[in-house]
Design an enzyme around this catalytic site. Structure first.
Site, PDB file in Angstrom:
ATOM      1  CG  ASP A   1      33.822  28.700  38.300  1.00  0.00           C
ATOM      2  OD1 ASP A   1      34.828  27.958  38.374  1.00  0.00           O
ATOM      3  OD2 ASP A   1      33.770  29.695  37.571  1.00  0.00           O
TER       4      ASP A   1
ATOM      5  CE  LYS B   1      37.017  28.616  35.535  1.00  0.00           C
ATOM      6  NZ  LYS B   1      36.989  29.895  36.293  1.00  0.00           N
TER       7      LYS B   1
ATOM      8  CG  ASP C   1      41.356  29.694  36.214  1.00  0.00           C
ATOM      9  OD1 ASP C   1      42.532  30.110  36.237  1.00  0.00           O
ATOM     10  OD2 ASP C   1      40.362  30.434  36.342  1.00  0.00           O
TER      11      ASP C   1
ATOM     12  CE  LYS D   1      42.156  33.277  38.623  1.00  0.00           C
ATOM     13  NZ  LYS D   1      41.174  32.196  38.310  1.00  0.00           N
TER      14      LYS D   1
ATOM     15  CG  HIS E   1      51.104  33.625  43.464  1.00  0.00           C
ATOM     16  ND1 HIS E   1      50.457  34.834  43.617  1.00  0.00           N
ATOM     17  CD2 HIS E   1      52.425  33.906  43.583  1.00  0.00           C
ATOM     18  CE1 HIS E   1      51.335  35.793  43.810  1.00  0.00           C
ATOM     19  NE2 HIS E   1      52.541  35.256  43.803  1.00  0.00           N
ATOM     20  CG  ASP E   2      53.608  28.049  47.193  1.00  0.00           C
ATOM     21  OD1 ASP E   2      54.590  28.514  47.825  1.00  0.00           O
ATOM     22  OD2 ASP E   2      52.758  27.316  47.714  1.00  0.00           O
TER      23      ASP E   2
ATOM     24  N   PRO F   1      58.969  28.537  43.637  1.00  0.00           N
ATOM     25  CG  PRO F   1      60.657  29.617  42.439  1.00  0.00           C
ATOM     26  CD  PRO F   1      59.983  29.611  43.780  1.00  0.00           C
TER      27      PRO F   1
ATOM     28  CB  THR G   1      38.121  40.097  34.558  1.00  0.00           C
ATOM     29  OG1 THR G   1      37.632  38.892  35.161  1.00  0.00           O
ATOM     30  CG2 THR G   1      38.999  39.755  33.370  1.00  0.00           C
TER      31      THR G   1
ATOM     32  N   GLY H   1      31.011  31.536  31.923  1.00  0.00           N
ATOM     33  CA  GLY H   1      30.413  30.660  32.928  1.00  0.00           C
ATOM     34  C   GLY H   1      28.934  30.873  33.088  1.00  0.00           C
ATOM     35  NE  ARG H   2      29.121  34.339  37.485  1.00  0.00           N
ATOM     36  CZ  ARG H   2      29.686  35.254  38.259  1.00  0.00           C
ATOM     37  NH1 ARG H   2      29.106  35.610  39.383  1.00  0.00           N
ATOM     38  NH2 ARG H   2      30.821  35.814  37.914  1.00  0.00           N
TER      39      ARG H   2
END
Length: 239
Positions: A15, A36, A63, A65, A67-68, A70, A127, A217-218
Site C-alpha cells: 500500500d 496485494k 483488493d 473491494k 461495490h456498485d 451489478p 478489520t 503489510g506494514r
C-alpha cells in the site's frame, strides 16, 4: 506446515507508491509468492502495476473491494481478471445480485483468455471496525453475526471465500467448509504495532483458527529489512 505451503499463505500488502512497491517486489522476489495491490497503488498506476508484478513471478490479490450496481461490478471484475489478478475482492454488502455479477465477470474473462478463473473473496466486516463503528452505519448486530450473514450470502452467489478478521476465522471455516478461501488481514507478528487495526492475531494463531491466507503489510514493508521480516513470519508458520 511445510515451508512452501507457508509462502503460499502469506500475501504481502503493498500500500504505497509505484517505485517503493517495485523495489519491495524486487527485494521479495524468490521469497514471497503473493502480493496485494490495494486502492492506493491501483488507482495511481492502473492495470500496469498488476502486470509488472506478474512479470516478476508473483500472484496478485487485487483488493479493490468492488461495490456498485451489478452491471458495473460485472465489467470491473472482468477487467481486473484480464489485467492479471489471481484473486479479487468485492464487498459482501453489495447484494446477492452484485456478487453473482462479479462471478460472471471473472468467468467471462477466463473464457476470453482460456486461462484459470480469478478467484473472488467477499469483504464481511473491515478489520478496522468495531461494533461502535458498525452501529454508526446502522448495523447493530454483533460482528460475528454480521460476518456470518455476509459469508452465507457470498457462498450462495458463487464467491470463493471471504475476507474477515482472524477473530472470525474459526467460525467462518466451520460455516464455509474446508475448500473456502478465508483471507485475514489484521495479522501482526508478536510485538508489532497495531496501526489502524482493531481485531488482530499473530500469523500462527490466524492459521490455526482456519485462515487460508494472511494479508500482512506494514510489519514487512515497514521493516528495516523486509526480506528478514518476511522470513521470520515463514519461520513462525513452519516452527
Amino acid at each position: 506446515m511445510l515451508e512452501q505451503e507457508a509462502r503460499e499463505r502469506i500475501i504481502v500488502a503493498l500500500d504505497c507508491g509505484r517505485e517503493e512497491a517495485l523495489a519491495l517486489a524486487q527485494a521479495l522476489s524468490g521469497h514471497a509468492r503473493w502480493l496485494k495491490v490495494g486502492m492506493t497503488l491501483y488507482y495511481a498506476e492502473g492495470p500496469s502495476i498488476v502486470r509488472a508484478f506478474r512479470d516478476l513471478g508473483f500472484k496478485v490479490f487485487l483488493d479493490l473491494k468492488l461495490h456498485d450496481i451489478p452491471h458495473q461490478v460485472r465489467g470491473a471484475a472482468r477487467s481486473a481478471a484480464l489485467a492479471g489478478a489471481d484473486l479479487l475482492s468485492v464487498h459482501g454488502l453489495g447484494s446477492g445480485a452484485m456478487l453473482a455479477a462479479a462471478r460472471e465477470g471473472v468467468e467471462q474473462a477466463a473464457a476470453e483468455t482460456g486461462g484459470e478463473r480469478a478467484r473472488l473473496v467477499a469483504i464481511t466486516v473491515l478489520t478496522s471496525m468495531d461494533e461502535q463503528a458498525l452501529a454508526e452505519v446502522g448495523i447493530t448486530c454483533p460482528i460475528p453475526e454480521e460476518a456470518a450473514r455476509l459469508a452465507g450470502l457470498a457462498r450462495a452467489n458463487g464467491i470463493d471465500g471471504i475476507v474477515c478478521s482472524p477473530q472470525e476465522a474459526a467460525a467462518m471455516r466451520q460455516l464455509l467448509g474446508e475448500d473456502a478461501l478465508i483471507v485475514t488481514p489484521g495479522v501482526r507478528p508478536a510485538g508489532a504495532a497495531l496501526g489502524d487495526q482493531s481485531r488482530v492475531a499473530t500469523p500462527a494463531s490466524a492459521i490455526a483458527s482456519g485462515a487460508s491466507h494472511l494479508v500482512i503489510g506494514r510489519p514487512i514493508t515497514g521493516a528495516d529489512d523486509p526480506v528478514a521480516a518476511y522470513e521470520a513470519i515463514v519461520d513462525e508458520l513452519t516452527a
